[in-house]
Design a protein around this motif. Sequence first.
Motif, PDB file in Angstrom:
ATOM      1  N   PRO A  84       0.841  -1.211   0.000  1.00 37.16           N
ATOM      2  CA  PRO A  84       0.000   0.000   0.000  1.00 37.16           C
ATOM      3  C   PRO A  84       0.868   1.251   0.000  1.00 37.16           C
ATOM      4  O   PRO A  84       1.986   1.252   0.519  1.00 37.16           O
ATOM      5  CB  PRO A  84      -0.789  -0.110   1.310  1.00 37.16           C
ATOM      6  CG  PRO A  84      -0.708  -1.539   1.707  1.00 37.16           C
ATOM      7  CD  PRO A  84       0.608  -2.034   1.204  1.00 37.16           C
ATOM      8  N   ILE A  85       0.320   2.327  -0.529  1.00 33.95           N
ATOM      9  CA  ILE A  85       1.079   3.569  -0.599  1.00 33.95           C
ATOM     10  C   ILE A  85       1.353   4.130   0.788  1.00 33.95           C
ATOM     11  O   ILE A  85       2.289   4.888   0.999  1.00 33.95           O
ATOM     12  CB  ILE A  85       0.345   4.603  -1.477  1.00 33.95           C
ATOM     13  CG1 ILE A  85       1.295   5.751  -1.846  1.00 33.95           C
ATOM     14  CG2 ILE A  85      -0.935   5.095  -0.799  1.00 33.95           C
ATOM     15  CD1 ILE A  85       0.781   6.637  -2.939  1.00 33.95           C
ATOM     16  N   HIS A  86       0.535   3.746   1.787  1.00 39.52           N
ATOM     17  CA  HIS A  86       0.726   4.258   3.145  1.00 39.52           C
ATOM     18  C   HIS A  86       1.652   3.375   3.979  1.00 39.52           C
ATOM     19  O   HIS A  86       1.865   3.635   5.158  1.00 39.52           O
ATOM     20  CB  HIS A  86      -0.619   4.378   3.861  1.00 39.52           C
ATOM     21  CG  HIS A  86      -1.355   3.073   3.999  1.00 39.52           C
ATOM     22  ND1 HIS A  86      -1.004   2.111   4.912  1.00 39.52           N
ATOM     23  CD2 HIS A  86      -2.411   2.581   3.317  1.00 39.52           C
ATOM     24  CE1 HIS A  86      -1.825   1.085   4.804  1.00 39.52           C
ATOM     25  NE2 HIS A  86      -2.683   1.339   3.844  1.00 39.52           N
ATOM     26  N   CYS A  87       2.208   2.334   3.370  1.00 39.42           N
ATOM     27  CA  CYS A  87       3.032   1.373   4.111  1.00 39.42           C
ATOM     28  C   CYS A  87       4.457   1.895   4.249  1.00 39.42           C
ATOM     29  O   CYS A  87       5.088   2.298   3.265  1.00 39.42           O
ATOM     30  CB  CYS A  87       3.020   0.033   3.377  1.00 39.42           C
ATOM     31  SG  CYS A  87       3.564  -1.353   4.387  1.00 39.42           S
ATOM     32  N   ASN A  88       4.955   1.880   5.466  1.00 40.68           N
ATOM     33  CA  ASN A  88       6.306   2.363   5.727  1.00 40.68           C
ATOM     34  C   ASN A  88       7.259   1.175   5.787  1.00 40.68           C
ATOM     35  O   ASN A  88       7.366   0.503   6.805  1.00 40.68           O
ATOM     36  CB  ASN A  88       6.348   3.143   7.045  1.00 40.68           C
ATOM     37  CG  ASN A  88       7.718   3.710   7.333  1.00 40.68           C
ATOM     38  OD1 ASN A  88       8.476   4.033   6.416  1.00 40.68           O
ATOM     39  ND2 ASN A  88       8.049   3.828   8.608  1.00 40.68           N
ATOM     40  N   LEU A  89       7.934   0.910   4.676  1.00 40.12           N
ATOM     41  CA  LEU A  89       8.866  -0.218   4.595  1.00 40.12           C
ATOM     42  C   LEU A  89      10.299   0.292   4.492  1.00 40.12           C
ATOM     43  O   LEU A  89      10.548   1.352   3.909  1.00 40.12           O
ATOM     44  CB  LEU A  89       8.566  -1.083   3.363  1.00 40.12           C
ATOM     45  CG  LEU A  89       7.276  -1.896   3.354  1.00 40.12           C
ATOM     46  CD1 LEU A  89       7.142  -2.634   2.027  1.00 40.12           C
ATOM     47  CD2 LEU A  89       7.242  -2.884   4.501  1.00 40.12           C
ATOM     48  N   PRO A  90      11.232  -0.469   5.028  1.00 40.67           N
ATOM     49  CA  PRO A  90      12.640  -0.080   4.885  1.00 40.67           C
ATOM     50  C   PRO A  90      13.218  -0.510   3.539  1.00 40.67           C
ATOM     51  O   PRO A  90      14.421  -0.495   3.340  1.00 40.67           O
ATOM     52  CB  PRO A  90      13.317  -0.842   6.033  1.00 40.67           C
ATOM     53  CG  PRO A  90      12.487  -2.066   6.198  1.00 40.67           C
ATOM     54  CD  PRO A  90      11.065  -1.643   5.907  1.00 40.67           C
ATOM     55  N   HIS A  91      12.343  -0.880   2.614  1.00 42.62           N
ATOM     56  CA  HIS A  91      12.763  -1.360   1.297  1.00 42.62           C
ATOM     57  C   HIS A  91      11.934  -0.666   0.218  1.00 42.62           C
ATOM     58  O   HIS A  91      10.804  -0.238   0.479  1.00 42.62           O
ATOM     59  CB  HIS A  91      12.575  -2.878   1.198  1.00 42.62           C
ATOM     60  CG  HIS A  91      13.182  -3.633   2.336  1.00 42.62           C
ATOM     61  ND1 HIS A  91      14.537  -3.821   2.478  1.00 42.62           N
ATOM     62  CD2 HIS A  91      12.618  -4.230   3.405  1.00 42.62           C
ATOM     63  CE1 HIS A  91      14.777  -4.505   3.580  1.00 42.62           C
ATOM     64  NE2 HIS A  91      13.619  -4.769   4.161  1.00 42.62           N
ATOM     65  N   PRO A  92      12.444  -0.560  -0.991  1.00 45.17           N
ATOM     66  CA  PRO A  92      11.687   0.087  -2.071  1.00 45.17           C
ATOM     67  C   PRO A  92      10.396  -0.656  -2.380  1.00 45.17           C
ATOM     68  O   PRO A  92      10.328  -1.879  -2.302  1.00 45.17           O
ATOM     69  CB  PRO A  92      12.651   0.018  -3.266  1.00 45.17           C
ATOM     70  CG  PRO A  92      14.011  -0.177  -2.673  1.00 45.17           C
ATOM     71  CD  PRO A  92      13.797  -0.976  -1.429  1.00 45.17           C
ATOM     72  N   ILE A  93       9.352   0.104  -2.719  1.00 45.44           N
ATOM     73  CA  ILE A  93       8.091  -0.469  -3.187  1.00 45.44           C
ATOM     74  C   ILE A  93       8.047  -0.283  -4.702  1.00 45.44           C
ATOM     75  O   ILE A  93       8.147   0.831  -5.207  1.00 45.44           O
ATOM     76  CB  ILE A  93       6.888   0.234  -2.532  1.00 45.44           C
ATOM     77  CG1 ILE A  93       6.878  -0.011  -1.022  1.00 45.44           C
ATOM     78  CG2 ILE A  93       5.568  -0.244  -3.150  1.00 45.44           C
ATOM     79  CD1 ILE A  93       5.800   0.757  -0.273  1.00 45.44           C
ATOM     80  N   HIS A  94       7.928  -1.381  -5.425  1.00 49.27           N
ATOM     81  CA  HIS A  94       7.936  -1.307  -6.883  1.00 49.27           C
ATOM     82  C   HIS A  94       6.551  -1.027  -7.456  1.00 49.27           C
ATOM     83  O   HIS A  94       6.423  -0.457  -8.535  1.00 49.27           O
ATOM     84  CB  HIS A  94       8.468  -2.615  -7.478  1.00 49.27           C
ATOM     85  CG  HIS A  94       9.842  -2.976  -6.991  1.00 49.27           C
ATOM     86  ND1 HIS A  94      10.076  -4.021  -6.126  1.00 49.27           N
ATOM     87  CD2 HIS A  94      11.045  -2.396  -7.233  1.00 49.27           C
ATOM     88  CE1 HIS A  94      11.375  -4.087  -5.858  1.00 49.27           C
ATOM     89  NE2 HIS A  94      11.985  -3.125  -6.515  1.00 49.27           N
TER      90      HIS A  94
END
Length: 479
Positions: free
Chosen positions: A79-89
């Motif tokens: 999701p666009i609101h997800c805070n991940l320490p990795h890139p979202i493709h």
Amino acid sequence: MKVLVVDTTHGGAILASEFSKKQDFEVFAWDIYHTLPCEVKSSLKSQKIQLVDETFFDDFTQGKLSSSFKNDELMVVAPIHCNLPHPIHMTHHQAVHYFMKDRISVPVIEVTGVKGKTSVVAMLKEIYREKTPLILSSLGVEVVADDEEINLQRNISITPASIITAWELAEELSTAENYNIGICIFESSLGGTGLADVGVITNIAEDYSICQGKSCASKAKKQMFQSEIVVCDYDSCQKIYSKDSDFHTLNQKTNTYSVEKKSNVFAFKSNVFAFNINYGLFETSFQVRVRDLKTIHGKIINTSFECSTFAPAEHHLENALSAVCSSLSMGTPIKTIIRGLKSFKGLPGRTSIKNNYLSGENRKVRVIEEINPGINVTAVKKAVNMIKEYENPALVMGGSYGVTCEEIDENSLSDFLNGMDNEILIILTGELGKSMMGKMKDGVLYHSQIDSAVDMAGKCGAKNILLIFRSNYSDLGRR
């Protein structure tokens, strides 16, 4: 290719299932909030989808988790609101576009925004009743066929993946009953999928933070500009999106709307604006002026006409203008828009009016309900300013926590209510009301039960009671 779908709570399970149907995808799903029911886990496993946790990333070097990837690398879908320490493709919105761009063959209107989404969708439903519309909103999935409202599923989220569910339910209905869907009207959270002929941003009434403070709602909702034509309220367009470096390009496919008022001297610059407004509790009439509005067919519209609808306050009228602007952008005949708005009488679960008998008394009071899981301080201020204009007004205010990702600012709300200076009777209720009592001046009342609080307001002499309650309307079904 390996694909990791993050967040099964907000539609990820649906997306993982769709990826598993494609060849050459090895699918992994991460239940980041640990809320996945056992039966859904079993279903995903039966589709050969592998359930993982945060340690899954340890198997990939940071170099492989880059913004671009090769076929033997990992694609992260989140999701666009997800805070991940990795890139979202790929966002969930983009994934829905990937799956549905060749499946939905009818016109699409997609609606996002901070406030008013469900109400705008309900107005659009009235305008397009004769086109057998498929409706997805926070109230559920339904089809209107032969003037009959057919509910296909209640208690559905407005995460983008629910569009897939809604379309599949409509396909099943069409097969069983020989109905042909003529238009889709989808309410969507935090942006658009790019499927829309007309994408709507109702407003950015409060630009709340997402991604643990690393982004904000307006940036997420900018996804709606992938639509063919975008409809946006004039203030948000100018205050927020006009600052973007690509605004000139975006503006060429954007239609704006606004309400004429003394504080907004630039209202006439919008493509659609309302003037000569006569507010009424049950019906509001107004003139609409249209200037240089762009349609999906490449036409430019300049015209004016008169409308009336249920819009007891300015923010309700803004919702009506959003529906007008959207329909005009679709190229819908004006007489169809006027007829549709005329038939809109309010929306149970958002804004509606009831006449309640007081307990033990043969006397009625008028109750204007504003029940909304995402009610915020801006909306409260607008609603209270409306009720102040009526005889013997009262406010019953309360609700629950945890009904949306966006909680209400109690300090700002209490400051506003404390500044009312006894202009209106205030009774707080629910867990929100209980929490606020410590911040309120003397004279504010409290009752734990919502109906008893409304009854208390009537017995204190109120004739017009504004009930503002943060909740899903279905949660109050036992009232």
